[in-house]
Design an enzyme around this catalytic site. Structure first.
Site, short mmCIF file in Angstrom:
data_model
loop_
_atom_site.label_atom_id
_atom_site.label_comp_id
_atom_site.label_asym_id
_atom_site.label_seq_id
_atom_site.Cartn_x
_atom_site.Cartn_y
_atom_site.Cartn_z
N ARG A 60 14.92 -11.62 -5.74
CA ARG A 60 13.70 -10.87 -6.06
C ARG A 60 13.00 -11.46 -7.27
O ARG A 60 11.78 -11.38 -7.42
CB ARG A 60 14.06 -9.40 -6.31
CG ARG A 60 12.85 -8.51 -6.39
CD ARG A 60 13.09 -7.22 -7.16
NE ARG A 60 14.30 -6.53 -6.84
CZ ARG A 60 15.23 -6.23 -7.76
NH1 ARG A 60 15.09 -6.59 -9.02
NH2 ARG A 60 16.31 -5.55 -7.42
N TYR A 113 -13.24 -2.85 -4.60
CA TYR A 113 -12.51 -2.71 -3.33
C TYR A 113 -11.96 -1.27 -3.24
O TYR A 113 -11.37 -0.76 -4.19
CB TYR A 113 -11.38 -3.74 -3.37
CG TYR A 113 -10.42 -3.75 -2.22
CD1 TYR A 113 -10.84 -4.01 -0.92
CD2 TYR A 113 -9.06 -3.53 -2.45
CE1 TYR A 113 -9.92 -4.04 0.12
CE2 TYR A 113 -8.15 -3.57 -1.41
CZ TYR A 113 -8.59 -3.82 -0.13
OH TYR A 113 -7.68 -3.85 0.89
N ASP A 185 -11.11 -9.11 -9.71
CA ASP A 185 -10.70 -9.40 -8.34
C ASP A 185 -11.56 -10.57 -7.86
O ASP A 185 -12.77 -10.42 -7.68
CB ASP A 185 -10.89 -8.16 -7.47
CG ASP A 185 -10.39 -8.35 -6.04
OD1 ASP A 185 -10.38 -9.51 -5.56
OD2 ASP A 185 -10.03 -7.35 -5.40
N LYS A 210 -6.12 -13.25 2.25
CA LYS A 210 -7.43 -13.68 2.73
C LYS A 210 -7.48 -15.21 2.83
O LYS A 210 -6.85 -15.77 3.70
CB LYS A 210 -8.53 -13.10 1.84
CG LYS A 210 -8.39 -11.57 1.62
CD LYS A 210 -8.67 -10.76 2.86
CE LYS A 210 -8.16 -9.32 2.81
NZ LYS A 210 -8.64 -8.50 1.70
C1 LIG Z 1 -8.15 -7.30 1.15
C2 LIG Z 1 -8.56 -7.21 -0.27
C3 LIG Z 1 -7.63 -6.87 -1.25
C4 LIG Z 1 -6.23 -6.43 -0.92
O1 LIG Z 1 -5.46 -7.39 -0.30
P1 LIG Z 1 -4.24 -6.92 0.68
O2 LIG Z 1 -3.41 -8.15 0.75
O3 LIG Z 1 -4.88 -6.51 1.95
O4 LIG Z 1 -3.53 -5.80 -0.01
C5 LIG Z 1 -8.05 -6.87 -2.55
N1 LIG Z 1 -9.31 -7.17 -2.89
C6 LIG Z 1 -10.23 -7.51 -1.98
C7 LIG Z 1 -11.61 -7.83 -2.43
C8 LIG Z 1 -9.89 -7.52 -0.64
O5 LIG Z 1 -10.83 -7.81 0.27
#
Ligand SMILES: *Cc1c(COP(=O)(O)O)cnc(C)c1O
Length: 399
Positions: A60, A113, A185, A210
């Site tokens: 971990r 988000y 973000d 993403k």
């Molecule tokens: C999808 C997304 C997240 C979260 O990512 P996950 O891996 O789905 O938890 C955070 N910020 C933005 C802008 C996103 O589009």
């Protein structure tokens, strides 16, 4: 050549976090599947439990596979350190929890988000952290929102539903003057198109799910931080028991190798779709910061070096639901599903009205979000064009 910040992004993406000659010359780092990690002697066992141990102690905590990926992301972002966690959402929550304590105050952009907002409202407020949302277009005006107990500012640009661009350097300058930490973000642009640290950000989160992963088959997030924050964010992530599986880390690292060529194509297709949509009679507004018509275009041009494949558009008001269904249900190339950043195109209807408190979303028409995949642009335009034709003809029949 030493791994270095002097290398350009595309070179870093190709070489960072790889040491073939430590592994029989094999190009990619090996996948370690590990929970238990053995120490050979009592002395080493004791050393491995002490703070400051740089070897491996438990699956971990870290493995050579997680180290390789984190090393690559650290170089790509120009960060002091990176920790990989089990989702983008986990990156957001752990980064925030590293920065705020009960009795303190957090500023969050109003276009954050959705799950970030729900964590702030449902979790942080329960634990005595007060949250104030701010207009993403506030810029230096954010100075007026600081209180003595304000310790952190959370940003996201562009917002992944409504695509406003924030003036990150102006917000960061005001925050730092107040002694507050700046989080961002950066999933939309990744480090390829937005150099967060150079624009004043202290802690960056990105949903690896993403573009870094890029193939719609891995959930993972990263927190990349500067010298001050790299330690605390890693500690918070590990306190929460975060770790990632070796196979997912391997796929994420493999995704990095092609990030630049994929994002370039996603971005080109996105911009081409967005400017074509501006000419369609069914569309009232296109929300893409790369278009001169976008209110954030000048800031985007100043601070970003490209655009990814995600953008929005607003339909003219008055199309009934069955016409929207006719448009969406008949699409052949665009899937309807959450997430984005993969090789494939997506489209979704969205309603951001309830996710706002500092500003109001008052577009009367239906908001749509598009992710442009890697398909041929002519096919993408033809499929969406046929969809918009169905929207119009179904409306004419209803009307
Ligand atoms: C999808 C997304 C997240 C979260 O990512 P996950 O891996 O789905 O938890 C955070 N910020 C933005 C802008 C996103 O589009």
């Amino acid at each position: 050549m030493k791994p270095g910040s002097s290398r350009r992004k595309r070179t870093q993406l190709t070489h960072a976090g790889r040491h073939p000659h430590d592994n029989h010359g094999v190009v990619n780092p090996p996948v370690y599947h590990a929970s238990t990690i053995l120490q050979p002697t009592l002395a080493q066992w004791e050393a491995s439990r002490k703070p400051g141990w740089t070897g491996y102690r438990y699956g971990r905590w870290s493995t050579p596979t997680s180290n390789a990926f984190e090393e690559a992301v650290t170089e790509f972002y120009g960060a002091a350190g990176t920790v990989a966690v089990s989702s983008g959402k986990a990156a957001i929550t752990n980064a925030l929890l590293a920065c705020v304590s009960p009795g303190q105050h957090l500023l969050v952009t109003d276009n954050a988000y959705g799950p970030t907002r729900r964590f702030s409202d449902a979790f942080l407020s329960r634990f005595g952290v007060e949250v104030t949302y701010f207009d993403p277009e506030i810029g230096a005006g954010i100075a007026g929102l600081f209180r003595p107990e304000t310790v952190a500012v959370y940003t996201e640009a562009p917002g992944s539903h409504t695509f406003e661009i924030s003036d990150i350097p102006a917000i960061a300058t005001a925050a730092h003057r107040h002694g507050a930490v700046v989080l961002m973000d950066n999933t939309w642009a990744s480090a390829l198109y937005f150099d967060a640290f150079a624009h004043g950000v202290d802690i960056v989160v990105e949903a690896v799910t993403k573009y870094i992963c890029g193939h719609s088959d891995v959930m993972m997030g990263v927190i990349a931080a500067n010298e001050t924050w790299a330690g605390p964010v890693r500690e918070m992530a590990k306190l929460h028991g975060n770790g990632c599986g070796g196979d997912d880390l391997y796929l994420a690292q493999r995704g990095l190798r092609t990030l630049a060529v994929r994002m370039e194509q996603n971005g080109q297709n996105g911009l081409a779709l967005a400017s074509w949509l501006e000419s369609r009679p069914e569309v009232s507004r296109v929300l893409h910061p790369g278009l001169p018509s976008h209110p954030g275009h000048a800031l985007w041009k100043r601070d970003f070096t490209g655009s990814s494949g995600l953008f929005g558009f607003v339909l003219k008001p008055g199309y009934p639901r069955n016409a929207l269904a006719a448009m969406l249900d008949g699409l052949e190339l665009y899937g309807m599903g959450a997430s984005w950043g993969g090789y494939e195109s997506l489209i979704l209807p969205l309603d951001p009205t309830s996710d706002r408190t500092a500003t109001t979303w008052d577009e009367p028409g239906q908001l749509m979000r598009v992710h442009a995949g890697l398909e041929d642009i002519d096919d993408l335009i033809a499929d969406l064009g046929a969809g918009l034709d169905r929207l119009s003809s179904a409306t004419a029949r209803t009307g």
